[in-house]
Scaffold this motif. Structure first.
Motif, PDB file in Angstrom:
ATOM      1  N   TYR A 193      41.100  45.439  44.182  1.00 45.10           N
ATOM      2  CA  TYR A 193      41.389  44.713  42.944  1.00 45.10           C
ATOM      3  C   TYR A 193      40.092  44.258  42.278  1.00 45.10           C
ATOM      4  N   LYS A 194      39.140  43.796  43.075  1.00 46.24           N
ATOM      5  CA  LYS A 194      37.841  43.396  42.522  1.00 46.24           C
ATOM      6  C   LYS A 194      37.131  44.601  41.911  1.00 46.24           C
ATOM      7  N   GLU A 195      37.236  45.733  42.570  1.00 46.26           N
ATOM      8  CA  GLU A 195      36.643  46.968  42.043  1.00 46.26           C
ATOM      9  C   GLU A 195      37.317  47.368  40.729  1.00 46.26           C
ATOM     10  N   LEU A 196      38.638  47.266  40.672  1.00 45.56           N
ATOM     11  CA  LEU A 196      39.380  47.596  39.453  1.00 45.56           C
ATOM     12  C   LEU A 196      38.931  46.736  38.277  1.00 45.56           C
ATOM     13  N   LEU A 197      38.640  45.471  38.528  1.00 46.87           N
ATOM     14  CA  LEU A 197      38.207  44.558  37.466  1.00 46.87           C
ATOM     15  C   LEU A 197      36.920  45.007  36.783  1.00 46.87           C
ATOM     16  N   GLU A 198      36.101  45.764  37.499  1.00 45.73           N
ATOM     17  CA  GLU A 198      34.860  46.274  36.904  1.00 45.73           C
ATOM     18  C   GLU A 198      35.139  47.298  35.803  1.00 45.73           C
ATOM     19  N   TYR A 199      36.319  47.914  35.840  1.00 45.58           N
ATOM     20  CA  TYR A 199      36.649  49.006  34.936  1.00 45.58           C
ATOM     21  C   TYR A 199      37.607  48.630  33.807  1.00 45.58           C
ATOM     22  N   ILE A 200      38.219  47.453  33.865  1.00 45.45           N
ATOM     23  CA  ILE A 200      39.250  47.122  32.879  1.00 45.45           C
ATOM     24  C   ILE A 200      38.993  45.770  32.214  1.00 45.45           C
ATOM     25  N   SER A 201      39.645  45.589  31.068  1.00 45.58           N
ATOM     26  CA  SER A 201      39.706  44.269  30.443  1.00 45.58           C
ATOM     27  C   SER A 201      41.165  43.991  30.119  1.00 45.58           C
ATOM     28  N   SER A 207      43.769  34.480  40.074  1.00 47.17           N
ATOM     29  CA  SER A 207      43.831  34.778  41.508  1.00 47.17           C
ATOM     30  C   SER A 207      43.675  36.277  41.727  1.00 47.17           C
ATOM     31  N   ILE A 208      42.939  36.598  42.773  1.00 46.66           N
ATOM     32  CA  ILE A 208      42.741  37.984  43.206  1.00 46.66           C
ATOM     33  C   ILE A 208      42.926  37.974  44.719  1.00 46.66           C
ATOM     34  N   SER A 209      43.909  38.727  45.186  1.00 44.88           N
ATOM     35  CA  SER A 209      44.193  38.761  46.617  1.00 44.88           C
ATOM     36  C   SER A 209      44.913  40.068  46.946  1.00 44.88           C
ATOM     37  N   ARG A 210      45.352  40.211  48.174  1.00 41.45           N
ATOM     38  CA  ARG A 210      46.171  41.378  48.549  1.00 41.45           C
ATOM     39  C   ARG A 210      47.442  41.447  47.731  1.00 41.45           C
ATOM     40  N   ASP A 211      47.864  40.315  47.174  1.00 43.77           N
ATOM     41  CA  ASP A 211      49.079  40.267  46.367  1.00 43.77           C
ATOM     42  C   ASP A 211      48.866  40.789  44.952  1.00 43.77           C
ATOM     43  N   GLY A 212      47.634  41.050  44.559  1.00 43.41           N
ATOM     44  CA  GLY A 212      47.357  41.563  43.226  1.00 43.41           C
ATOM     45  C   GLY A 212      46.408  40.677  42.451  1.00 43.41           C
TER      46      GLY A 212
END
Length: 164
Positions: free
Chosen positions: A75-83, A101-106
């Motif tokens: 999820y942290k990696e995905l945040l680098e690519y999206i807004s 919040s960023i966790s295993r839950d999304g």
């Protein structure tokens, strides 16, 4: 044509619901009709979300990956690519939403009710004008990525914040 689209969407939702998902996209969808998939060939997705004042429950939006890829690091990696933006600016004047919040839950975002009372549109867009498929292919994940975005309830946001 609309029947094919409905069948395709129902198939995807059924597949996501049948997987023992850690991110619980099934729970998000059960409580909200406001959801969209991050299609591999798209560069952005927009969906409409009613606020709690109208439907008694939606306090934000969330992004969930399929269960094999539902890990905080992805999820942290995905945040680098999206807004992620809302139709209305926050009280600080920003249209881009920041995850609370960023966790295993999304990844979960909460709405700022100071500027808009009833509803909003949430847009998830890739950076650098690439497709979601290219984003997923660039990520260091276990298997093929499937992602849903949905309205989330106030309880789901509260639960996510208490886990932190």
């Amino acid at each position: 044509m609309s029947i094919k689209i409905k069948v395709c969407c129902l198939s995807l939702v059924s597949a996501m619901l049948s997987i023992p998902a850690l991110a619980s996209p099934g729970d998000w969808i059960k409580t909200s009709g406001d959801f969209a998939t991050l299609s591999r060939d798209a560069k952005e997705v927009t969906f409409y979300v009613n606020y709690p004042q109208l439907r008694d429950g939606n306090c934000g939006a969330g992004i969930a990956l399929n269960w094999r890829n539902s890990h905080e690091r992805y999820y942290k990696e995905l945040l680098e690519y999206i807004s992620v933006t809302s139709l209305y600016p926050s009280s600080s004047g920003a249209y881009e939403m920041q995850p609370n919040s960023i966790s295993r839950d999304g990844i979960m975002y909460s709405f700022d009710y100071q500027n808009q009372y009833y509803a909003t549109y949430v847009t998830i867009k890739t950076k650098d004008n690439i497709t979601f498929g290219e984003v997923f292919d660039n990520m260091s994940v276990f298997s093929e990525v499937h992602a849903l975005t949905s309205a989330v309830t106030c309880k789901q946001l509260d639960d996510a914040n208490t886990k932190l």
